[in-house]
Motif scaffolding. Structure first.
Motif, short mmCIF file in Angstrom:
data_model
loop_
_atom_site.label_atom_id
_atom_site.label_comp_id
_atom_site.label_asym_id
_atom_site.label_seq_id
_atom_site.Cartn_x
_atom_site.Cartn_y
_atom_site.Cartn_z
N HIS A 96 5.63 5.11 2.97
CA HIS A 96 5.43 6.56 2.57
C HIS A 96 6.77 7.42 2.14
CE1 HIS A 96 2.85 10.35 3.63
NE2 HIS A 96 3.16 10.30 2.53
N ARG A 97 6.41 7.85 0.96
CA ARG A 97 7.51 8.54 0.53
C ARG A 97 6.99 10.00 0.27
NH1 ARG A 97 10.89 8.20 -4.92
NH2 ARG A 97 9.31 9.69 -5.54
N ILE A 98 7.51 11.13 0.71
CA ILE A 98 7.11 12.34 0.19
C ILE A 98 8.24 13.04 -0.35
CG2 ILE A 98 6.05 14.57 0.93
CD1 ILE A 98 5.19 13.39 3.62
N ASP A 99 8.04 13.76 -1.57
CA ASP A 99 9.15 14.14 -2.34
C ASP A 99 8.99 15.71 -2.52
OD1 ASP A 99 11.33 14.87 -4.02
OD2 ASP A 99 10.51 13.75 -5.84
N ASP A 108 0.79 -1.16 -0.01
CA ASP A 108 0.10 -0.18 0.06
C ASP A 108 0.73 1.32 -0.22
OD1 ASP A 108 1.01 -0.35 2.67
OD2 ASP A 108 -0.88 0.17 3.55
N PHE A 109 1.92 1.09 -0.59
CA PHE A 109 3.01 2.55 -0.54
C PHE A 109 2.38 3.30 -1.12
CE2 PHE A 109 6.29 4.44 -3.47
CZ PHE A 109 7.01 4.93 -2.53
N TYR A 110 2.59 4.70 -0.38
CA TYR A 110 2.03 6.09 -0.61
C TYR A 110 3.08 6.79 -1.31
CZ TYR A 110 -0.40 10.53 -0.64
OH TYR A 110 -1.02 11.52 -0.91
N ASN A 111 3.46 7.04 -2.62
CA ASN A 111 4.26 7.78 -3.23
C ASN A 111 3.68 9.33 -3.35
OD1 ASN A 111 6.76 8.36 -4.39
ND2 ASN A 111 5.86 8.17 -6.38
N GLU A 112 3.97 10.43 -2.42
CA GLU A 112 3.39 11.66 -2.65
C GLU A 112 4.52 12.63 -2.97
OE1 GLU A 112 1.51 14.50 0.80
OE2 GLU A 112 2.00 12.56 1.42
N HIS A 113 3.88 13.34 -4.08
CA HIS A 113 4.54 14.51 -4.57
C HIS A 113 3.91 15.74 -4.13
CE1 HIS A 113 7.53 12.25 -6.99
NE2 HIS A 113 6.48 11.32 -7.07
N THR A 114 4.78 16.57 -3.79
CA THR A 114 4.02 17.86 -3.40
C THR A 114 4.26 18.97 -4.41
OG1 THR A 114 6.34 18.86 -2.48
CG2 THR A 114 4.87 17.58 -0.86
N VAL A 119 3.52 21.06 -7.90
CA VAL A 119 2.05 21.39 -8.87
C VAL A 119 1.95 20.23 -9.74
CG1 VAL A 119 1.03 23.09 -10.16
CG2 VAL A 119 2.30 23.88 -8.05
N ARG A 120 3.16 20.00 -10.32
CA ARG A 120 2.96 19.07 -11.57
C ARG A 120 3.07 17.56 -11.20
NH1 ARG A 120 2.47 23.10 -14.69
NH2 ARG A 120 3.81 24.47 -15.43
N GLY A 121 3.72 17.43 -9.97
CA GLY A 121 3.52 15.96 -9.45
C GLY A 121 2.31 15.26 -9.12
N GLU A 122 2.32 13.86 -9.28
CA GLU A 122 1.30 13.10 -9.26
C GLU A 122 1.58 12.13 -8.36
OE1 GLU A 122 -1.48 10.15 -12.08
OE2 GLU A 122 -0.01 11.18 -12.97
N SER A 123 0.72 12.26 -7.18
CA SER A 123 0.88 11.20 -6.11
C SER A 123 0.16 9.81 -6.46
CB SER A 123 0.22 11.73 -4.95
OG SER A 123 1.23 12.92 -4.38
N ILE A 124 0.86 8.78 -5.98
CA ILE A 124 0.22 7.46 -6.43
C ILE A 124 0.20 6.74 -5.08
CG2 ILE A 124 0.70 7.60 -8.60
CD1 ILE A 124 2.72 5.73 -8.26
N ARG A 125 -0.59 5.38 -5.20
CA ARG A 125 -0.81 4.83 -4.09
C ARG A 125 -0.65 3.26 -4.71
NH1 ARG A 125 -2.45 6.54 1.22
NH2 ARG A 125 -3.26 8.30 1.16
N GLY A 126 0.08 2.42 -3.90
CA GLY A 126 0.13 0.84 -4.18
C GLY A 126 1.46 0.51 -5.11
N ARG A 127 2.10 -0.60 -4.48
CA ARG A 127 3.42 -0.93 -5.13
C ARG A 127 3.16 -1.29 -6.50
NH1 ARG A 127 4.89 -6.25 -2.72
NH2 ARG A 127 5.92 -5.19 -1.17
N ALA A 128 2.06 -1.91 -6.83
CA ALA A 128 2.06 -2.27 -8.17
C ALA A 128 1.77 -1.12 -9.26
CB ALA A 128 0.50 -3.19 -8.32
N LEU A 129 1.12 -0.15 -8.85
CA LEU A 129 0.97 1.03 -9.86
C LEU A 129 2.57 1.80 -9.91
CD1 LEU A 129 -0.58 2.89 -11.51
CD2 LEU A 129 -1.36 4.28 -9.44
N TYR A 130 3.25 1.65 -8.83
CA TYR A 130 4.38 2.44 -8.56
C TYR A 130 5.33 1.65 -9.50
CZ TYR A 130 8.82 4.12 -6.62
OH TYR A 130 10.04 4.88 -6.59
N ARG A 131 5.29 0.44 -9.39
CA ARG A 131 6.17 -0.63 -10.24
C ARG A 131 5.93 -0.45 -11.86
NH1 ARG A 131 8.57 -2.42 -13.75
NH2 ARG A 131 9.68 -4.38 -13.78
N ASN A 132 4.65 -0.12 -12.04
CA ASN A 132 4.55 0.05 -13.52
C ASN A 132 4.89 1.49 -14.21
OD1 ASN A 132 3.12 -2.37 -13.95
ND2 ASN A 132 1.14 -1.34 -13.22
N ARG A 133 5.05 2.56 -13.18
CA ARG A 133 5.57 3.90 -13.63
C ARG A 133 6.86 3.72 -13.57
NH1 ARG A 133 0.86 8.06 -12.02
NH2 ARG A 133 -0.85 6.97 -12.82
N LEU A 134 7.71 2.92 -12.87
CA LEU A 134 9.11 3.32 -12.68
C LEU A 134 9.86 3.12 -14.20
CD1 LEU A 134 9.91 1.90 -9.42
CD2 LEU A 134 10.47 4.00 -9.87
#
Length: 130
Positions: free
Chosen positions: A113-116, A29-35, A37-52
Protein backbone atom coordinates in the motif's frame (compact mmCIF):
# COMPACT_ATOMS: atom_id res chain seq x y z
CA UNK A 1 15.48 -6.44 3.07
CA UNK A 2 14.06 -4.20 5.75
CA UNK A 3 10.96 -2.14 5.05
CA UNK A 4 13.16 0.97 4.75
CA UNK A 5 15.43 -0.78 2.24
CA UNK A 6 12.44 -1.85 0.14
CA UNK A 7 11.13 1.71 0.04
CA UNK A 8 14.58 3.09 -0.76
CA UNK A 9 14.97 0.62 -3.65
CA UNK A 10 11.50 1.54 -4.92
CA UNK A 11 12.35 5.26 -4.94
CA UNK A 12 15.64 4.51 -6.72
CA UNK A 13 13.65 2.67 -9.41
CA UNK A 14 11.21 5.58 -9.77
CA UNK A 15 14.10 8.03 -10.10
CA UNK A 16 15.64 5.78 -12.77
CA UNK A 17 12.27 5.77 -14.60
CA UNK A 18 12.31 1.97 -14.35
CA UNK A 19 8.74 0.58 -14.33
CA UNK A 20 9.90 -3.03 -14.01
CA UNK A 21 12.24 -2.20 -11.14
CA UNK A 22 9.51 -0.34 -9.26
CA UNK A 23 6.95 -3.07 -9.89
CA UNK A 24 9.32 -5.78 -8.69
CA UNK A 25 8.95 -4.18 -5.26
CA UNK A 26 5.14 -4.05 -5.07
CA UNK A 27 2.69 -6.87 -4.32
CA UNK A 28 0.26 -8.36 -6.84
CA UNK A 29 -2.60 -6.60 -5.02
CA UNK A 30 -0.67 -3.32 -4.54
CA UNK A 31 -2.94 -0.40 -3.64
CA UNK A 32 -1.65 2.92 -5.01
CA UNK A 33 -3.81 5.49 -3.23
CA UNK A 34 -3.89 9.18 -4.14
CA UNK A 35 -5.57 11.62 -1.77
CA UNK A 36 -5.70 14.60 -4.15
CA UNK A 37 -8.91 15.64 -5.87
CA UNK A 38 -7.46 14.93 -9.33
CA UNK A 39 -5.54 11.84 -8.26
CA UNK A 40 -6.68 8.39 -9.28
CA UNK A 41 -6.18 5.45 -6.93
CA UNK A 42 -5.62 2.02 -8.45
CA UNK A 43 -5.25 -1.57 -7.28
CA UNK A 44 -3.00 -4.23 -8.69
CA UNK A 45 0.60 -4.50 -9.83
CA UNK A 46 -0.38 -5.11 -13.47
CA UNK A 47 -2.48 -1.95 -13.72
CA UNK A 48 0.22 0.05 -11.92
CA UNK A 49 2.86 -1.31 -14.33
CA UNK A 50 0.73 -0.34 -17.32
CA UNK A 51 0.39 3.25 -16.08
CA UNK A 52 3.99 3.96 -15.11
CA UNK A 53 5.34 4.60 -18.63
CA UNK A 54 2.67 7.27 -19.21
CA UNK A 55 3.52 8.82 -15.83
CA UNK A 56 7.22 8.97 -16.75
CA UNK A 57 6.38 10.45 -20.15
CA UNK A 58 3.98 13.07 -18.78
CA UNK A 59 6.29 14.11 -15.94
CA UNK A 60 9.57 14.27 -17.85
CA UNK A 61 12.67 13.82 -15.74
CA UNK A 62 10.64 13.13 -12.60
CA UNK A 63 12.78 12.86 -9.50
CA UNK A 64 11.93 12.27 -5.85
CA UNK A 65 14.35 13.82 -3.38
CA UNK A 66 13.94 12.35 0.09
CA UNK A 67 13.69 15.03 2.77
CA UNK A 68 12.99 12.77 5.76
CA UNK A 69 12.12 9.17 6.61
CA UNK A 70 10.28 7.75 9.60
CA UNK A 71 9.91 4.00 9.97
CA UNK A 72 7.87 1.82 12.28
CA UNK A 73 7.74 -1.41 10.30
CA UNK A 74 5.71 -2.41 8.47
CA UNK A 75 5.12 1.31 7.86
CA UNK A 76 7.59 3.73 6.31
CA UNK A 77 6.79 7.42 5.82
CA UNK A 78 8.86 9.50 3.38
CA UNK A 79 8.68 13.28 3.06
CA UNK A 80 9.75 14.11 -0.48
CA UNK A 81 10.37 16.90 -2.94
CA UNK A 82 9.23 15.93 -6.45
CA UNK A 83 10.60 17.76 -9.46
CA UNK A 84 9.83 17.26 -13.13
CA UNK A 85 8.74 19.05 -16.29
CA UNK A 86 5.14 19.08 -17.47
CA UNK A 87 4.09 19.59 -21.13
CA UNK A 88 2.30 22.92 -21.61
CA UNK A 89 1.78 22.88 -25.37
CA UNK A 90 3.66 23.94 -28.45
CA UNK A 91 6.39 21.44 -27.71
CA UNK A 92 7.42 23.23 -24.52
CA UNK A 93 7.32 22.16 -20.92
CA UNK A 94 7.20 23.87 -17.54
CA UNK A 95 9.41 22.76 -14.64
CA UNK A 96 7.77 22.38 -11.25
CA UNK A 97 8.62 21.29 -7.71
CA UNK A 98 6.12 20.04 -5.16
CA UNK A 99 6.53 18.66 -1.68
CA UNK A 100 4.60 15.69 -0.40
CA UNK A 101 4.55 12.61 1.77
CA UNK A 102 4.41 8.94 0.85
CA UNK A 103 3.02 6.52 3.42
CA UNK A 104 4.06 2.94 2.66
CA UNK A 105 3.07 -0.40 4.12
CA UNK A 106 5.58 -3.18 3.45
CA UNK A 107 4.89 -6.90 3.96
CA UNK A 108 7.16 -9.80 2.99
CA UNK A 109 9.63 -7.38 1.36
CA UNK A 110 6.97 -5.94 -0.96
CA UNK A 111 5.04 -2.68 -0.83
CA UNK A 112 1.36 -3.52 -0.40
CA UNK A 113 0.00 0.00 0.00
CA UNK A 114 1.24 3.47 -0.88
CA UNK A 115 -0.61 6.65 -0.03
CA UNK A 116 0.51 9.87 -1.74
CA UNK A 117 -0.26 13.18 -0.04
CA UNK A 118 0.66 16.36 -1.94
CA UNK A 119 -0.72 19.78 -2.83
CA UNK A 120 -2.09 19.49 -6.36
CA UNK A 121 -2.99 23.20 -6.44
CA UNK A 122 0.70 24.07 -6.11
CA UNK A 123 1.48 21.91 -9.15
CA UNK A 124 -1.36 23.50 -11.14
CA UNK A 125 -0.16 27.02 -10.33
CA UNK A 126 3.43 26.25 -11.31
CA UNK A 127 2.52 24.77 -14.70
CA UNK A 128 -0.15 27.35 -15.55
CA UNK A 129 -3.26 25.23 -15.17
CA UNK A 130 -4.77 27.73 -12.68
Amino acid sequence: MTAEEVVHSYLVALNAHDPDGACALVSDDFYNEHTGVRGESIRGRALYRNRLPRFFETFAGVRYEVEDVAADPPRVVVAYRMSAEYPVGGGSSQPFVIRGVFWFEVRDELIVHRIDYHDGASFERQVGLR
